[in-house]
Write a protein that holds these residues in place. Structure first.
Motif, PDB file in Angstrom:
ATOM      1  N   UNK A  53       0.799  -1.222   0.000  1.00 33.06           N
ATOM      2  CA  UNK A  53       0.000   0.000   0.000  1.00 33.06           C
ATOM      3  C   UNK A  53       0.831   1.270   0.000  1.00 33.06           C
ATOM      4  N   UNK A  54       1.996   1.252   0.629  1.00 29.97           N
ATOM      5  CA  UNK A  54       2.806   2.463   0.742  1.00 29.97           C
ATOM      6  C   UNK A  54       3.138   3.031  -0.634  1.00 29.97           C
ATOM      7  N   UNK A  55       3.543   2.177  -1.536  1.00 30.56           N
ATOM      8  CA  UNK A  55       3.906   2.640  -2.860  1.00 30.56           C
ATOM      9  C   UNK A  55       2.870   2.344  -3.923  1.00 30.56           C
ATOM     10  N   UNK A  56       1.817   1.646  -3.511  1.00 25.97           N
ATOM     11  CA  UNK A  56       0.768   1.310  -4.467  1.00 25.97           C
ATOM     12  C   UNK A  56       1.141   0.201  -5.425  1.00 25.97           C
ATOM     13  N   UNK A  57       2.188  -0.541  -5.123  1.00 25.51           N
ATOM     14  CA  UNK A  57       2.620  -1.617  -6.024  1.00 25.51           C
ATOM     15  C   UNK A  57       1.724  -2.835  -5.860  1.00 25.51           C
ATOM     16  N   UNK A  58       1.458  -3.465  -6.976  1.00 28.75           N
ATOM     17  CA  UNK A  58       0.696  -4.709  -6.973  1.00 28.75           C
ATOM     18  C   UNK A  58       1.448  -5.768  -7.760  1.00 28.75           C
ATOM     19  N   UNK A  59       1.222  -7.009  -7.373  1.00 27.69           N
ATOM     20  CA  UNK A  59       1.879  -8.130  -8.024  1.00 27.69           C
ATOM     21  C   UNK A  59       0.850  -9.237  -8.234  1.00 27.69           C
ATOM     22  N   UNK A  60       1.009  -9.975  -9.327  1.00 28.45           N
ATOM     23  CA  UNK A  60       0.044 -11.013  -9.661  1.00 28.45           C
ATOM     24  C   UNK A  60       0.742 -12.271 -10.157  1.00 28.45           C
ATOM     25  N   UNK A  61       0.107 -13.396  -9.881  1.00 27.64           N
ATOM     26  CA  UNK A  61       0.541 -14.641 -10.500  1.00 27.64           C
ATOM     27  C   UNK A  61       0.207 -14.576 -11.981  1.00 27.64           C
ATOM     28  N   UNK A  62       1.026 -15.226 -12.780  1.00 21.84           N
ATOM     29  CA  UNK A  62       0.818 -15.182 -14.221  1.00 21.84           C
ATOM     30  C   UNK A  62      -0.545 -15.698 -14.642  1.00 21.84           C
ATOM     31  N   UNK A  63      -1.066 -16.660 -13.902  1.00 21.23           N
ATOM     32  CA  UNK A  63      -2.339 -17.274 -14.274  1.00 21.23           C
ATOM     33  C   UNK A  63      -3.541 -16.356 -14.081  1.00 21.23           C
ATOM     34  N   UNK A  64      -3.370 -15.267 -13.324  1.00 19.45           N
ATOM     35  CA  UNK A  64      -4.508 -14.383 -13.066  1.00 19.45           C
ATOM     36  C   UNK A  64      -4.281 -12.977 -13.607  1.00 19.45           C
ATOM     37  N   UNK A  65      -3.102 -12.703 -14.110  1.00 19.16           N
ATOM     38  CA  UNK A  65      -2.795 -11.364 -14.637  1.00 19.16           C
ATOM     39  C   UNK A  65      -3.777 -10.982 -15.728  1.00 19.16           C
ATOM     40  N   UNK A  66      -4.321  -9.780 -15.592  1.00 16.48           N
ATOM     41  CA  UNK A  66      -5.280  -9.299 -16.570  1.00 16.48           C
ATOM     42  C   UNK A  66      -6.714  -9.656 -16.242  1.00 16.48           C
ATOM     43  N   UNK A  67      -6.899 -10.554 -15.289  1.00 13.31           N
ATOM     44  CA  UNK A  67      -8.258 -10.972 -14.905  1.00 13.31           C
ATOM     45  C   UNK A  67      -8.598 -10.579 -13.466  1.00 13.31           C
TER      46      UNK A  67
END
Length: 125
Positions: A53-67
């Motif tokens: 939250x501090x920097x607003x960064x988000x990360x995703x598993x490849x299988x869910x990216x974009x969804x």
């Protein structure tokens, strides 16, 4: 002590959407880096998404990216997981995870010391 509570699971058809909510509360110290994991029957728990939250960064598993989209709630220590274009392979128990320190290893379950009980997501074809 910290309590982590998830809600919003349920059933959906392939292509549908669900939104999961998570709230962490209690007297323990929680840093602003929370994540979602999931575990399907017979499979290991896997990381789905994380937010710093501090920097607003988000990360995703490849299988869910974009969804899937993880976001911070207006209340402290709340996060959401918006799941769109659901697939049958998204069927799993979804867990919210919180921790007392932030590291770059958002994908490692060992980095988290607080877990919710999980909420079931079932996607039918």
């Amino acid at each position: 002590q910290v309590q982590v509570v998830e809600s919003g699971g349920g059933s959906a058809q392939a292509g549908g959407s669900l939104r999961l909510s998570c709230a962490a509360s209690g007297s323990g110290y929680i840093r602003n880096c929370m994540s979602w994991f999931r575990q399907a029957p017979g499979k290991e728990r896997e990381a789905v998404a994380a937010i710093y939250s501090a920097g607003g960064s988000t990360f995703y598993a490849g299988s869910v990216t974009g969804r899937f989209t993880i976001s911070q709630g207006s209340a402290k220590n709340t996060v959401y997981l918006q799941m769109n274009s659901l697939k049958p392979e998204d069927t799993a128990m979804y867990y919210c995870a919180a921790r007392s320190w932030c590291s770059s290893k958002w994908y490692s379950a060992q980095e988290y010391n607080y877990w919710g009980q999980g909420t079931q997501v079932t996607v039918s074809s």
